[in-house]
Design an enzyme around this catalytic site. Structure first.
Site, PDB file in Angstrom:
ATOM      1  N   LYS A 276       0.587  -1.085   0.071  1.00 38.27           N
ATOM      2  CA  LYS A 276       0.106   0.046   0.028  1.00 38.27           C
ATOM      3  C   LYS A 276       0.825   1.106  -0.062  1.00 38.27           C
ATOM      4  CE  LYS A 276      -3.056   2.917   3.094  1.00 38.27           C
ATOM      5  NZ  LYS A 276      -3.574   2.805   4.378  1.00 38.27           N
ATOM      6  N   ASP A 281      -2.565  10.567   3.688  1.00 39.21           N
ATOM      7  CA  ASP A 281      -3.796  10.270   3.729  1.00 39.21           C
ATOM      8  C   ASP A 281      -4.658  11.197   4.794  1.00 39.21           C
ATOM      9  OD1 ASP A 281      -6.254   8.820   4.195  1.00 39.21           O
ATOM     10  OD2 ASP A 281      -5.560   7.468   5.363  1.00 39.21           O
ATOM     11  N   LYS A 288      -9.867  13.002   8.489  1.00 40.27           N
ATOM     12  CA  LYS A 288      -9.203  12.534   9.971  1.00 40.27           C
ATOM     13  C   LYS A 288      -9.175  13.603  10.669  1.00 40.27           C
ATOM     14  CE  LYS A 288      -6.267   9.014   8.044  1.00 40.27           C
ATOM     15  NZ  LYS A 288      -6.429   7.905   8.730  1.00 40.27           N
ATOM     16  N   ASP A 299       1.802   6.470   5.757  1.00 35.83           N
ATOM     17  CA  ASP A 299       0.764   5.589   5.043  1.00 35.83           C
ATOM     18  C   ASP A 299       1.150   4.754   3.886  1.00 35.83           C
ATOM     19  OD1 ASP A 299      -1.605   4.383   5.852  1.00 35.83           O
ATOM     20  OD2 ASP A 299      -2.618   5.683   4.546  1.00 35.83           O
ATOM     21  N   ASP A 358     -11.849   7.077   4.294  1.00 32.49           N
ATOM     22  CA  ASP A 358     -10.831   6.914   4.945  1.00 32.49           C
ATOM     23  C   ASP A 358     -10.267   5.408   5.125  1.00 32.49           C
ATOM     24  OD1 ASP A 358      -8.671   7.589   6.371  1.00 32.49           O
ATOM     25  OD2 ASP A 358      -9.715   7.697   8.395  1.00 32.49           O
ATOM     26  N   GLU A 360      -9.244   3.709   2.596  1.00 32.40           N
ATOM     27  CA  GLU A 360      -8.963   3.742   1.243  1.00 32.40           C
ATOM     28  C   GLU A 360      -7.944   2.821   0.690  1.00 32.40           C
ATOM     29  OE1 GLU A 360      -5.580   5.079   3.196  1.00 32.40           O
ATOM     30  OE2 GLU A 360      -7.654   5.763   3.533  1.00 32.40           O
ATOM     31  N   ARG A 362      -7.760  -0.338   1.339  1.00 34.90           N
ATOM     32  CA  ARG A 362      -7.953  -1.571   0.908  1.00 34.90           C
ATOM     33  C   ARG A 362      -8.601  -1.453  -0.505  1.00 34.90           C
ATOM     34  NH1 ARG A 362     -12.282  -2.391   5.815  1.00 34.90           N
ATOM     35  NH2 ARG A 362     -10.566  -1.469   6.437  1.00 34.90           N
TER      36      ARG A 362
END
Length: 510
Positions: A276, A281, A288, A299, A358, A360, A362
């Site tokens: 990933k 993010d 967030k 991230d 959020d 995101e 996956r």
């Protein structure tokens, strides 16, 4: 990124002309905590005429794991400084605990910043345990001495440069197995340090296109085949998850594929590594909280780890075919961002109802995993800073591990061996039932926005993108991928490089 030079020596440690020499120190609970020099320090102890441990005790040494005590030698031995690192209780066998040794070596080398040359006279037995012990020593030294270069415009007062050269004392410096470990350690050290460098870069300097370019350049130099898909190619190719997450940013997403093909192997096993790569993010529309959001530059730690592992694979040349897939995007809120309520068609044709932008990771991983399966994979190992649920459940050191039985067993065994532990978690049917959608094939999160089993929801979702018959594992490194506290052991502040060493060992085991 500068790594210390490495060499093996078998000269008497008391006679080594270095700036400092590191020895191990055990505590002895059965003898009221009396200190005992570890194997490898015999000649140093003899030079102090039996007063080494008593002098270290006066300086506060206890032998506790990772404790570092410095002692000026005043000419007693050639090196002007002896550094004793605690290794805990005296081991029952010939070999010390590997993770204790790894962490202690890292702490000692970091404490010696400013030294040009450091020698390590730590326990390396002359038996079957020697390669594993030497590997732990070398890795701890290289990783503990790491420091991110940073962006200061003026030299920092009192800032000392990391150790420049490391000499490791072994029974026989010409031994082929020892030399092989030295070579491998240099490769692993560079790979983990590269992963850490990428994670530590500020997000304005590592947006998706830049990250993809840096990876492609490093991979090309390493001899890997490189494929990079840009935004238009991703849209045309049906990568709905990566497109959806990346479309809210002015810096469009990328998918990078790196390929290693072994020579002289007729039908090698095919391994896919997935990472990933969310370079920043914000949470997107489901934004967030502001507190601590700056850490979301990390991230992309999964993609950094996979890319770095591929660089190491290109150097060690295992007899398996390995492809790395890096799903890279920036998750931003804007007029073009994807929304809660959207239905996204993924690469494998499955349709996903979005409830939380959020979640995101996956989405981009699902596309990358489906692509890897379409290309043909026998084993698939994916890693990501996926869920806060991993940190809540397992803390900052232990990764969450989900997937098929064989693949998860491989990851757990490898992680335990290298000091990157993980813990197998279930993928319960009731969690999947809670992700049923009334209008699509699956909800991206629990349909009632219930965070129960949050980490497990991520694994259940990702399972939808693994082709039948493929052994797979998901490694959630939300905690272990980034260390926000002060340096400890061989972890420095910032990116840790987890799970580069685990992935490399898994590949080698296959």
């Amino acid at each position: 990124m500068t790594q210390p030079s490495l060499s093996l020596v078998d000269t008497d440690p008391a006679e080594l002309a270095v700036d400092a020499i590191v020895i191990g120190l055990h505590s002895q609970p059965d003898q009221d905590g009396a200190l005992l020099p570890a194997s490898g320090a015999e000649s140093i102890a003899a030079a102090f005429d039996g007063k080494l441990t008593s002098t270290l005790a006066l300086l506060g040494a206890t032998g506790a794991p990772g404790e570092v005590t410095k002692l000026a030698t005043l000419g007693t031995v050639t090196a002007p400084l002896v550094v004793a690192v605690g290794l805990g209780d005296e081991p029952s066998g010939s070999a010390p605990d590997l993770e204790t040794l790894r962490r202690g070596t890292g702490a000692a080398v970091r404490a010696l910043a400013g030294s040009a040359t450091v020698a390590l006279a730590l326990p390396v037995p002359d038996d079957a345990d020697a390669p594993a012990v030497l590997r732990a020593t070398l890795e701890g030294a290289l990783l503990g001495g790491y420091r991110f270069a940073g962006y200061k415009t003026k030299p920092q007062k009192g800032r000392r440069e990391p150790v420049g050269a490391l000499q490791v004392h072994v029974p026989d410096a010409a031994d082929e197995a020892a030399q092989a470990e030295l070579t491998r350690a240099a490769v692993v050290g560079r790979a983990v340090r590269q992963a850490r460098d990428w994670v530590n870069m500020p997000p304005n300097m590592l947006r998706p296109a830049t990250f993809a370019d840096l990876i492609a350049e490093a991979a090309g130099e390493a001899g890997l085949a490189v494929e990079v898909l840009d935004f238009e190619q991703l849209k045309a190719g049906g990568y709905g998850g990566i497109v959806a997450v990346g479309q809210g940013s002015e810096a469009p997403p990328r998918l990078v594929k790196l390929t290693y093909t072994p020579e002289g192997v007729a039908e090698p096993k095919r391994v896919a590594l997935i990472g990933k790569g969310i370079t920043f993010d914000t949470g997107g529309v489901s934004i967030k909280p502001a507190a601590g959001m700056w850490e979301m530059k990390s991230d992309m730690a999964g993609a950094a780890a996979v890319a770095a592992t591929m660089l190491a694979i290109a150097a060690v040349k295992p007899g398996v075919a390995v492809s790395g897939y890096l799903a890279i995007a920036e998750n931003m809120p804007s007029g073009s961002a994807y929304r809660p309520g959207d239905v996204i068609t993924m690469f494998n044709g499955k349709r996903v109802e979005v409830f939380n932008t959020d979640a995101e990771g996956r989405m981009v991983l699902g596309d990358a995993m489906a692509r890897a399966c379409a290309d043909g994979a026998d084993y698939l190992f994916e890693t990501s800073t996926l869920t806060g649920g991993q940190v809540i459940s397992l803390g900052k050191r232990i990764s969450g591990l989900m997937g098929s039985e064989e693949a998860t067993a491989l990851v757990k065994s490898a992680g335990d061996a290298v000091g990157e532990p993980s813990w197998p978690m279930p993928l319960p049917d009731d969690v999947r039932k809670g992700m049923e959608s009334e209008i699509a094939d699956i909800c991206q999160t629990n349909a009632n926005l219930d965070r129960a089993g949050h980490m497990l929801q991520g694994g259940v979702f990702l399972r939808e993108f693994v082709a039948p018959g493929v052994e797979w594992a998901h490694i959630d490194i939300a905690g272990p991928g980034y260390h926000s506290g002060e340096a400890t052991g061989y972890w420095t502040k910032g990116g840790t490089g987890v799970p580069v060493r685990t992935l490399l060992r898994v590949v080698e085991s296959l």
